[in-house]
Design an enzyme around this catalytic site. Sequence first.
Site, PDB file in Angstrom:
ATOM      1  N   ASP A   1       0.982  -1.168  -0.123  1.00  0.00           N
ATOM      2  CA  ASP A   1       0.160   0.098  -0.042  1.00  0.00           C
ATOM      3  C   ASP A   1       0.947   1.499  -0.117  1.00  0.00           C
ATOM      4  O   ASP A   1       1.682   1.380   0.925  1.00  0.00           O
ATOM      5  CB  ASP A   1      -0.921  -0.035   1.407  1.00  0.00           C
ATOM      6  CG  ASP A   1      -1.572   1.170   1.393  1.00  0.00           C
ATOM      7  OD1 ASP A   1      -1.686   2.207   0.546  1.00  0.00           O
ATOM      8  OD2 ASP A   1      -2.765   1.215   2.134  1.00  0.00           O
TER       9      ASP A   1
ATOM     10  N   SER B   1      -0.719  13.768 -14.152  1.00  0.00           N
ATOM     11  CA  SER B   1      -1.745  13.734 -15.192  1.00  0.00           C
ATOM     12  C   SER B   1      -1.912  14.987 -15.739  1.00  0.00           C
ATOM     13  O   SER B   1      -1.589  16.156 -15.109  1.00  0.00           O
ATOM     14  CB  SER B   1      -3.052  13.346 -14.213  1.00  0.00           C
ATOM     15  OG  SER B   1      -4.270  13.546 -14.626  1.00  0.00           O
TER      16      SER B   1
ATOM     17  N   TYR C   1      -8.412  14.842  -7.203  1.00  0.00           N
ATOM     18  CA  TYR C   1      -7.385  14.116  -7.763  1.00  0.00           C
ATOM     19  C   TYR C   1      -6.406  14.908  -8.553  1.00  0.00           C
ATOM     20  O   TYR C   1      -5.300  14.937  -8.503  1.00  0.00           O
ATOM     21  CB  TYR C   1      -8.089  13.156  -8.957  1.00  0.00           C
ATOM     22  CG  TYR C   1      -7.269  12.362 -10.050  1.00  0.00           C
ATOM     23  CD1 TYR C   1      -6.905  11.056  -9.678  1.00  0.00           C
ATOM     24  CD2 TYR C   1      -7.131  13.122 -11.338  1.00  0.00           C
ATOM     25  CE1 TYR C   1      -6.220  10.361 -10.612  1.00  0.00           C
ATOM     26  CE2 TYR C   1      -6.428  12.416 -12.164  1.00  0.00           C
ATOM     27  CZ  TYR C   1      -5.890  10.917 -12.113  1.00  0.00           C
ATOM     28  OH  TYR C   1      -5.109  10.139 -12.960  1.00  0.00           O
TER      29      TYR C   1
ATOM     30  N   LYS D   1      -2.364  15.357  -8.172  1.00  0.00           N
ATOM     31  CA  LYS D   1      -1.363  15.117  -9.331  1.00  0.00           C
ATOM     32  C   LYS D   1      -0.646  16.385  -9.574  1.00  0.00           C
ATOM     33  O   LYS D   1       0.461  16.314 -10.122  1.00  0.00           O
ATOM     34  CB  LYS D   1      -2.260  14.929 -10.523  1.00  0.00           C
ATOM     35  CG  LYS D   1      -2.815  13.366 -10.529  1.00  0.00           C
ATOM     36  CD  LYS D   1      -1.805  12.489 -10.465  1.00  0.00           C
ATOM     37  CE  LYS D   1      -2.374  10.797 -10.814  1.00  0.00           C
ATOM     38  NZ  LYS D   1      -1.522   9.847 -10.647  1.00  0.00           N
TER      39      LYS D   1
HETATM   40  P1  NAD Z   1      -6.073   1.300 -12.867  1.00  0.00           P
HETATM   41  O1  NAD Z   1      -7.052   1.543 -11.978  1.00  0.00           O
HETATM   42  O2  NAD Z   1      -6.096   0.420 -13.956  1.00  0.00           O
HETATM   43  O3  NAD Z   1      -4.735   0.657 -11.913  1.00  0.00           O
HETATM   44  C1  NAD Z   1      -4.136   1.484 -10.779  1.00  0.00           C
HETATM   45  C2  NAD Z   1      -3.442   0.360  -9.834  1.00  0.00           C
HETATM   46  O4  NAD Z   1      -3.208   1.176  -8.603  1.00  0.00           O
HETATM   47  C3  NAD Z   1      -4.559  -0.930  -9.524  1.00  0.00           C
HETATM   48  O5  NAD Z   1      -3.863  -1.821  -9.548  1.00  0.00           O
HETATM   49  C4  NAD Z   1      -4.672  -0.566  -7.952  1.00  0.00           C
HETATM   50  O6  NAD Z   1      -4.792  -1.938  -7.211  1.00  0.00           O
HETATM   51  C5  NAD Z   1      -3.437  -0.004  -7.623  1.00  0.00           C
HETATM   52  N1  NAD Z   1      -3.276   1.150  -6.431  1.00  0.00           N
HETATM   53  C6  NAD Z   1      -4.581   1.820  -6.118  1.00  0.00           C
HETATM   54  N2  NAD Z   1      -4.484   2.401  -4.662  1.00  0.00           N
HETATM   55  C7  NAD Z   1      -3.084   1.701  -4.344  1.00  0.00           C
HETATM   56  C8  NAD Z   1      -2.638   1.923  -3.067  1.00  0.00           C
HETATM   57  N3  NAD Z   1      -2.922   2.593  -2.159  1.00  0.00           N
HETATM   58  N4  NAD Z   1      -1.266   1.164  -3.135  1.00  0.00           N
HETATM   59  C9  NAD Z   1      -0.882   0.488  -4.127  1.00  0.00           C
HETATM   60  N5  NAD Z   1      -1.324   0.251  -5.227  1.00  0.00           N
HETATM   61  C10 NAD Z   1      -2.834   0.916  -5.295  1.00  0.00           C
HETATM   62  O7  NAD Z   1      -5.511   2.989 -13.047  1.00  0.00           O
HETATM   63  P2  NAD Z   1      -4.484   3.276 -14.532  1.00  0.00           P
HETATM   64  O8  NAD Z   1      -5.401   4.228 -15.351  1.00  0.00           O
HETATM   65  O9  NAD Z   1      -3.694   2.311 -14.873  1.00  0.00           O
HETATM   66  O10 NAD Z   1      -3.712   4.415 -13.415  1.00  0.00           O
HETATM   67  C11 NAD Z   1      -2.455   4.364 -13.235  1.00  0.00           C
HETATM   68  C12 NAD Z   1      -1.888   5.541 -12.755  1.00  0.00           C
HETATM   69  O11 NAD Z   1      -1.866   6.320 -13.985  1.00  0.00           O
HETATM   70  C13 NAD Z   1      -2.493   6.490 -11.816  1.00  0.00           C
HETATM   71  O12 NAD Z   1      -1.663   6.987 -10.937  1.00  0.00           O
HETATM   72  C14 NAD Z   1      -3.416   7.161 -12.407  1.00  0.00           C
HETATM   73  O13 NAD Z   1      -3.920   8.459 -11.707  1.00  0.00           O
HETATM   74  C15 NAD Z   1      -2.580   7.793 -13.612  1.00  0.00           C
HETATM   75  N6  NAD Z   1      -3.165   8.208 -14.916  1.00  0.00           N
HETATM   76  C16 NAD Z   1      -4.235   7.540 -15.604  1.00  0.00           C
HETATM   77  C17 NAD Z   1      -4.858   8.084 -16.459  1.00  0.00           C
HETATM   78  C18 NAD Z   1      -5.936   7.499 -17.367  1.00  0.00           C
HETATM   79  O14 NAD Z   1      -6.536   7.777 -18.318  1.00  0.00           O
HETATM   80  N7  NAD Z   1      -5.844   6.138 -17.293  1.00  0.00           N
HETATM   81  C19 NAD Z   1      -4.632   9.509 -16.935  1.00  0.00           C
HETATM   82  C20 NAD Z   1      -3.767  10.213 -16.281  1.00  0.00           C
HETATM   83  C21 NAD Z   1      -2.961   9.536 -15.202  1.00  0.00           C
END
Ligand code: NAD
Length: 237
Positions: A57, A135, A148, A152
């Site tokens: 975590d 982000s 969020y 970020k």
């Molecule tokens: P996702 O939900 O597919 O994956 C996120 C992962 O983080 C999951 O496996 C979840 O279990 C894990 N997680 C959540 N809380 C946690 C914690 N406290 N400790 C450890 N693991 C934890 O999401 P994603 O889209 O792959 O996002 C990955 C990163 O990219 C994030 O930081 C997200 O904010 C960022 N992001 C995503 C997007 C998008 O459009 N998908 C855009 C900009 C930024």
Amino acid sequence: MRLKDKVALITGGASGLGQMDAELLAAEGARVVITDIDDKAGQILASTLNGLFLHHDVTSESDWQRVMNAVTEHYGGLDILVNNAGIVQVADIESTSLELYQRMNAVHNDGTFLGCRYAIEAMRERGGSIINMSSLTAIRGYPLVPSYAAAKGAVLALTHTVAVHCRQKGYPIRCNAVLPGPIATPLALTVIEDASGMGQPEDVAQMVLFLASDESKHVSGAQFVIDNAGSMVGGEA
Ligand code: NAD
């Protein structure tokens, strides 16, 4: 094999962008450590990549200490950290509770802060690359996700300070931020239903690979928007 023999830790590596990062970095020769709170998905992925899964975590400092000790024990050190773990919840500023605001800050900002602290400790002598998943919301108003976006924004500011600190101290550590627009992952699909204009996880992973590799040896303190100019043309993607 752009990352041959490098050790890469990817937080939140069990799903979405982190999963793709782990797959691409492993394909380029890295030994990957996938950490997540989702043990089942993380273990399955790690076994397919011949990597290591650790429950983690990112908001917990004792988890960071345990994870970094395990990485040193298994692989002798760390070269690449991708601070990727994340969550999202839709609520405009008028309906955002302090609890939600603080939870977003804990996962994204506290998690990235702890990651940077422990990575610097591990990489101070041997060098390395820290990649922070910020982000597009950090630099452009997204009224549905204020907590969020604020978290970020903090990740982005932290990235700059870490990069300058390491350079001033003479540590061979680079720190950069990646700012994706909407990318088709489980997280994004909870916020935006129509995935047609979104990028794909590999679009982000290719930037992570570049920043992880020695090809970016003169790149630090930088921020990379990955959105195919979507924000410039006024679209969501
Ligand atoms: P996702 O939900 O597919 O994956 C996120 C992962 O983080 C999951 O496996 C979840 O279990 C894990 N997680 C959540 N809380 C946690 C914690 N406290 N400790 C450890 N693991 C934890 O999401 P994603 O889209 O792959 O996002 C990955 C990163 O990219 C994030 O930081 C997200 O904010 C960022 N992001 C995503 C997007 C998008 O459009 N998908 C855009 C900009 C930024």
